[in-house]
Design a protein around this motif. Structure first.
Motif, PDB file in Angstrom:
ATOM      1  N   MET A 299       0.854  -1.204   0.000  1.00 33.01           N
ATOM      2  CA  MET A 299       0.000   0.000   0.000  1.00 33.01           C
ATOM      3  C   MET A 299       0.888   1.252   0.000  1.00 33.01           C
ATOM      4  O   MET A 299       1.846   1.332   0.748  1.00 33.01           O
ATOM      5  CB  MET A 299      -0.889  -0.018   1.252  1.00 33.01           C
ATOM      6  CG  MET A 299      -1.825   1.134   1.350  1.00 33.01           C
ATOM      7  SD  MET A 299      -3.239   0.900   2.470  1.00 33.01           S
ATOM      8  CE  MET A 299      -2.506   0.993   4.066  1.00 33.01           C
ATOM      9  N   ARG A 300       0.560   2.199  -0.868  1.00 36.95           N
ATOM     10  CA  ARG A 300       1.321   3.446  -0.865  1.00 36.95           C
ATOM     11  C   ARG A 300       1.018   4.206   0.428  1.00 36.95           C
ATOM     12  O   ARG A 300      -0.082   4.094   0.967  1.00 36.95           O
ATOM     13  CB  ARG A 300       0.915   4.319  -2.063  1.00 36.95           C
ATOM     14  CG  ARG A 300       1.329   3.746  -3.394  1.00 36.95           C
ATOM     15  CD  ARG A 300       0.817   4.609  -4.528  1.00 36.95           C
ATOM     16  NE  ARG A 300      -0.626   4.800  -4.452  1.00 36.95           N
ATOM     17  CZ  ARG A 300      -1.338   5.501  -5.318  1.00 36.95           C
ATOM     18  NH1 ARG A 300      -0.748   6.099  -6.324  1.00 36.95           N
ATOM     19  NH2 ARG A 300      -2.641   5.639  -5.166  1.00 36.95           N
ATOM     20  N   PHE A 301       2.011   5.019   0.831  1.00 31.82           N
ATOM     21  CA  PHE A 301       1.792   5.745   2.083  1.00 31.82           C
ATOM     22  C   PHE A 301       0.602   6.691   1.969  1.00 31.82           C
ATOM     23  O   PHE A 301      -0.141   6.897   2.930  1.00 31.82           O
ATOM     24  CB  PHE A 301       3.069   6.473   2.528  1.00 31.82           C
ATOM     25  CG  PHE A 301       2.885   7.163   3.848  1.00 31.82           C
ATOM     26  CD1 PHE A 301       2.483   6.442   4.978  1.00 31.82           C
ATOM     27  CD2 PHE A 301       3.065   8.520   3.972  1.00 31.82           C
ATOM     28  CE1 PHE A 301       2.273   7.063   6.194  1.00 31.82           C
ATOM     29  CE2 PHE A 301       2.862   9.161   5.193  1.00 31.82           C
ATOM     30  CZ  PHE A 301       2.467   8.430   6.297  1.00 31.82           C
ATOM     31  N   ARG A 302       0.400   7.258   0.775  1.00 36.90           N
ATOM     32  CA  ARG A 302      -0.736   8.179   0.631  1.00 36.90           C
ATOM     33  C   ARG A 302      -2.065   7.490   0.975  1.00 36.90           C
ATOM     34  O   ARG A 302      -2.987   8.117   1.476  1.00 36.90           O
ATOM     35  CB  ARG A 302      -0.779   8.781  -0.782  1.00 36.90           C
ATOM     36  CG  ARG A 302      -1.297   7.850  -1.840  1.00 36.90           C
ATOM     37  CD  ARG A 302      -1.447   8.528  -3.172  1.00 36.90           C
ATOM     38  NE  ARG A 302      -0.161   8.905  -3.736  1.00 36.90           N
ATOM     39  CZ  ARG A 302      -0.008   9.451  -4.932  1.00 36.90           C
ATOM     40  NH1 ARG A 302      -1.051   9.716  -5.688  1.00 36.90           N
ATOM     41  NH2 ARG A 302       1.183   9.747  -5.399  1.00 36.90           N
ATOM     42  N   ASP A 303      -2.146   6.182   0.675  1.00 34.77           N
ATOM     43  CA  ASP A 303      -3.399   5.470   0.967  1.00 34.77           C
ATOM     44  C   ASP A 303      -3.600   5.318   2.475  1.00 34.77           C
ATOM     45  O   ASP A 303      -4.715   5.410   2.979  1.00 34.77           O
ATOM     46  CB  ASP A 303      -3.403   4.105   0.267  1.00 34.77           C
ATOM     47  CG  ASP A 303      -3.299   4.267  -1.245  1.00 34.77           C
ATOM     48  OD1 ASP A 303      -3.910   5.218  -1.778  1.00 34.77           O
ATOM     49  OD2 ASP A 303      -2.582   3.474  -1.879  1.00 34.77           O
ATOM     50  N   GLU A 304      -2.471   5.083   3.149  1.00 34.72           N
ATOM     51  CA  GLU A 304      -2.542   4.991   4.611  1.00 34.72           C
ATOM     52  C   GLU A 304      -2.971   6.341   5.196  1.00 34.72           C
ATOM     53  O   GLU A 304      -3.788   6.423   6.112  1.00 34.72           O
ATOM     54  CB  GLU A 304      -1.149   4.622   5.123  1.00 34.72           C
ATOM     55  CG  GLU A 304      -1.149   3.845   6.413  1.00 34.72           C
ATOM     56  CD  GLU A 304       0.277   3.463   6.783  1.00 34.72           C
ATOM     57  OE1 GLU A 304       0.643   3.708   7.939  1.00 34.72           O
ATOM     58  OE2 GLU A 304       1.027   2.972   5.916  1.00 34.72           O
ATOM     59  N   LEU A 305      -2.408   7.400   4.621  1.00 31.32           N
ATOM     60  CA  LEU A 305      -2.752   8.754   5.087  1.00 31.32           C
ATOM     61  C   LEU A 305      -4.241   9.024   4.853  1.00 31.32           C
ATOM     62  O   LEU A 305      -4.940   9.515   5.736  1.00 31.32           O
ATOM     63  CB  LEU A 305      -1.875   9.782   4.350  1.00 31.32           C
ATOM     64  CG  LEU A 305      -2.207  11.256   4.559  1.00 31.32           C
ATOM     65  CD1 LEU A 305      -2.177  11.630   6.032  1.00 31.32           C
ATOM     66  CD2 LEU A 305      -1.223  12.147   3.771  1.00 31.32           C
ATOM     67  N   TRP A 306      -4.714   8.671   3.650  1.00 31.15           N
ATOM     68  CA  TRP A 306      -6.133   8.961   3.384  1.00 31.15           C
ATOM     69  C   TRP A 306      -7.033   8.165   4.328  1.00 31.15           C
ATOM     70  O   TRP A 306      -8.054   8.670   4.808  1.00 31.15           O
ATOM     71  CB  TRP A 306      -6.525   8.698   1.920  1.00 31.15           C
ATOM     72  CG  TRP A 306      -7.912   9.217   1.720  1.00 31.15           C
ATOM     73  CD1 TRP A 306      -9.070   8.515   1.753  1.00 31.15           C
ATOM     74  CD2 TRP A 306      -8.276  10.597   1.593  1.00 31.15           C
ATOM     75  NE1 TRP A 306     -10.151   9.362   1.643  1.00 31.15           N
ATOM     76  CE2 TRP A 306      -9.690  10.652   1.540  1.00 31.15           C
ATOM     77  CE3 TRP A 306      -7.548  11.798   1.511  1.00 31.15           C
ATOM     78  CZ2 TRP A 306     -10.385  11.856   1.405  1.00 31.15           C
ATOM     79  CZ3 TRP A 306      -8.255  12.992   1.385  1.00 31.15           C
ATOM     80  CH2 TRP A 306      -9.651  13.022   1.339  1.00 31.15           C
ATOM     81  N   ARG A 307      -6.630   6.939   4.614  1.00 30.31           N
ATOM     82  CA  ARG A 307      -7.444   6.111   5.503  1.00 30.31           C
ATOM     83  C   ARG A 307      -7.611   6.770   6.879  1.00 30.31           C
ATOM     84  O   ARG A 307      -8.675   6.696   7.479  1.00 30.31           O
ATOM     85  CB  ARG A 307      -6.807   4.734   5.639  1.00 30.31           C
ATOM     86  CG  ARG A 307      -7.800   3.679   6.020  1.00 30.31           C
ATOM     87  CD  ARG A 307      -7.292   2.285   5.823  1.00 30.31           C
ATOM     88  NE  ARG A 307      -6.059   2.083   6.572  1.00 30.31           N
ATOM     89  CZ  ARG A 307      -5.376   0.954   6.574  1.00 30.31           C
ATOM     90  NH1 ARG A 307      -5.773  -0.056   5.855  1.00 30.31           N
ATOM     91  NH2 ARG A 307      -4.276   0.843   7.280  1.00 30.31           N
ATOM     92  N   ALA A 308      -6.547   7.448   7.323  1.00 30.63           N
ATOM     93  CA  ALA A 308      -6.616   8.122   8.631  1.00 30.63           C
ATOM     94  C   ALA A 308      -7.592   9.307   8.600  1.00 30.63           C
ATOM     95  O   ALA A 308      -8.108   9.721   9.637  1.00 30.63           O
ATOM     96  CB  ALA A 308      -5.223   8.582   9.047  1.00 30.63           C
ATOM     97  N   MET A 309      -7.829   9.859   7.406  1.00 28.88           N
ATOM     98  CA  MET A 309      -8.642  11.083   7.309  1.00 28.88           C
ATOM     99  C   MET A 309     -10.033  10.837   6.721  1.00 28.88           C
ATOM    100  O   MET A 309     -10.861  11.742   6.711  1.00 28.88           O
ATOM    101  CB  MET A 309      -7.943  12.103   6.403  1.00 28.88           C
ATOM    102  CG  MET A 309      -6.523  12.404   6.787  1.00 28.88           C
ATOM    103  SD  MET A 309      -5.857  13.781   5.863  1.00 28.88           S
ATOM    104  CE  MET A 309      -5.923  13.184   4.195  1.00 28.88           C
ATOM    105  N   ASP A 310     -10.251   9.658   6.196  1.00 28.14           N
ATOM    106  CA  ASP A 310     -11.459   9.424   5.395  1.00 28.14           C
ATOM    107  C   ASP A 310     -12.758   9.692   6.169  1.00 28.14           C
ATOM    108  O   ASP A 310     -13.690  10.291   5.630  1.00 28.14           O
ATOM    109  CB  ASP A 310     -11.443   7.990   4.843  1.00 28.14           C
ATOM    110  CG  ASP A 310     -12.503   7.811   3.784  1.00 28.14           C
ATOM    111  OD1 ASP A 310     -12.524   8.609   2.825  1.00 28.14           O
ATOM    112  OD2 ASP A 310     -13.345   6.909   3.932  1.00 28.14           O
ATOM    113  N   GLY A 311     -12.787   9.271   7.437  1.00 32.49           N
ATOM    114  CA  GLY A 311     -14.007   9.476   8.228  1.00 32.49           C
ATOM    115  C   GLY A 311     -14.310  10.961   8.386  1.00 32.49           C
ATOM    116  O   GLY A 311     -15.472  11.391   8.278  1.00 32.49           O
ATOM    117  N   ILE A 312     -13.263  11.747   8.613  1.00 32.05           N
ATOM    118  CA  ILE A 312     -13.469  13.198   8.784  1.00 32.05           C
ATOM    119  C   ILE A 312     -13.878  13.819   7.439  1.00 32.05           C
ATOM    120  O   ILE A 312     -14.761  14.679   7.384  1.00 32.05           O
ATOM    121  CB  ILE A 312     -12.198  13.864   9.353  1.00 32.05           C
ATOM    122  CG1 ILE A 312     -11.821  13.222  10.691  1.00 32.05           C
ATOM    123  CG2 ILE A 312     -12.410  15.372   9.534  1.00 32.05           C
ATOM    124  CD1 ILE A 312     -10.454  13.612  11.219  1.00 32.05           C
TER     125      ILE A 312
END
Ligand SMILES: Cc1ncc(CO)c(N)n1
Length: 219
Positions: A1-14
């Motif tokens: 998984m690209r790091f950007r995907d991990e980052l988006w996952r952390a923000m997706d709910g917000i």
């Protein structure tokens, strides 16, 4: 998984909470009261210079010349494109920038702008990225989503076209490539994600503050 995907996952709910906010729903269906949009634009006039400063701090601290160039260019673009849009939107309300800046920055604007400048100046480079990247990325995702719906209100449509448009989308794609190319340690990634969640929360709060036409509760 690209790091950007991990980052988006952390923000997706917000991000989903942002899309459901009445301010954004009102932008696309045109029901947003003009006074709330005016409040938003005035707060942007206060916020954007600090956002540009935070980007310049990222440039100053970037680890290689391409990254220096990217953040310095984005700092300049913030003033050239986004700040110019704000000046034009203020004019549509019959306000000039000097007048608009006389009314104070709202508490949320002060909090968010101070958080960005502090984290980008005093945090580690990874923390700085965590604070700054969601500013771009959430706007790009919101712009892209809203562009499909546009708005019956020409002022709101103009705002949507700026952030949903190709130039802004390209800017964000560039910073995400840079993020994926950095080799960050597990600890740096963790710190970055934590800062990113704070920024995402401030993004929601910034729209909410405009919706409520937030002002200082005392004095
Ligand atoms: C509050 C806020 N966040 C992010 C951006 C994106 O540049 C903006 N213009 N304003």
């Amino acid at each position: 998984m690209r790091f950007r995907d991990e980052l988006w996952r952390a923000m997706d709910g917000i991000y989903r909470q942002i899309l459901r906010h009445p301010f954004l729903e009102g932008l696309t269906d045109g029901s947003l009261p003009r006074e709330a949009f005016r409040h938003y634009v005035m707060q942007e006039a206060h916020f954007l210079p600090d956002y540009a400063r935070a980007l310049a701090a990222c440039a100053a601290r970037a680890p290689h010349p391409q990254a220096v160039h990217r953040f310095a260019a984005d700092s300049a673009r913030t003033v050239e494109v986004e700040h110019s849009l704000v000046v034009e939107l203020l004019a549509a309300f019959g306000l000039d920038e000097v007048e608009a800046l006389k009314s104070p920055a709202a508490p949320t604007t002060v909090g968010y702008a101070s958080y960005l400048v502090r984290t980008c100046s005093l945090g580690t480079f990874a923390e700085a990225l965590g604070a700054i990247v969601p500013c771009y990325w959430i706007y790009a995702r919101v712009g892209e989503k809203l562009l499909a719906e546009s708005s019956p209100d020409p002022l709101y449509a103009w705002w949507i076209e700026t952030y949903g448009g190709e130039d802004y989308q390209d800017t964000v794609a560039g910073v995400l490539d840079l993020l994926d190319d950095l080799s960050l340690s597990a600890e740096e990634r963790e710190r970055l994600l934590e800062r990113a969640v704070t920024t995402a929360r401030f993004e929601w709060m910034f729209w909410d503050a405009a919706w409520r036409q937030e002002s200082w509760p005392c004095g």
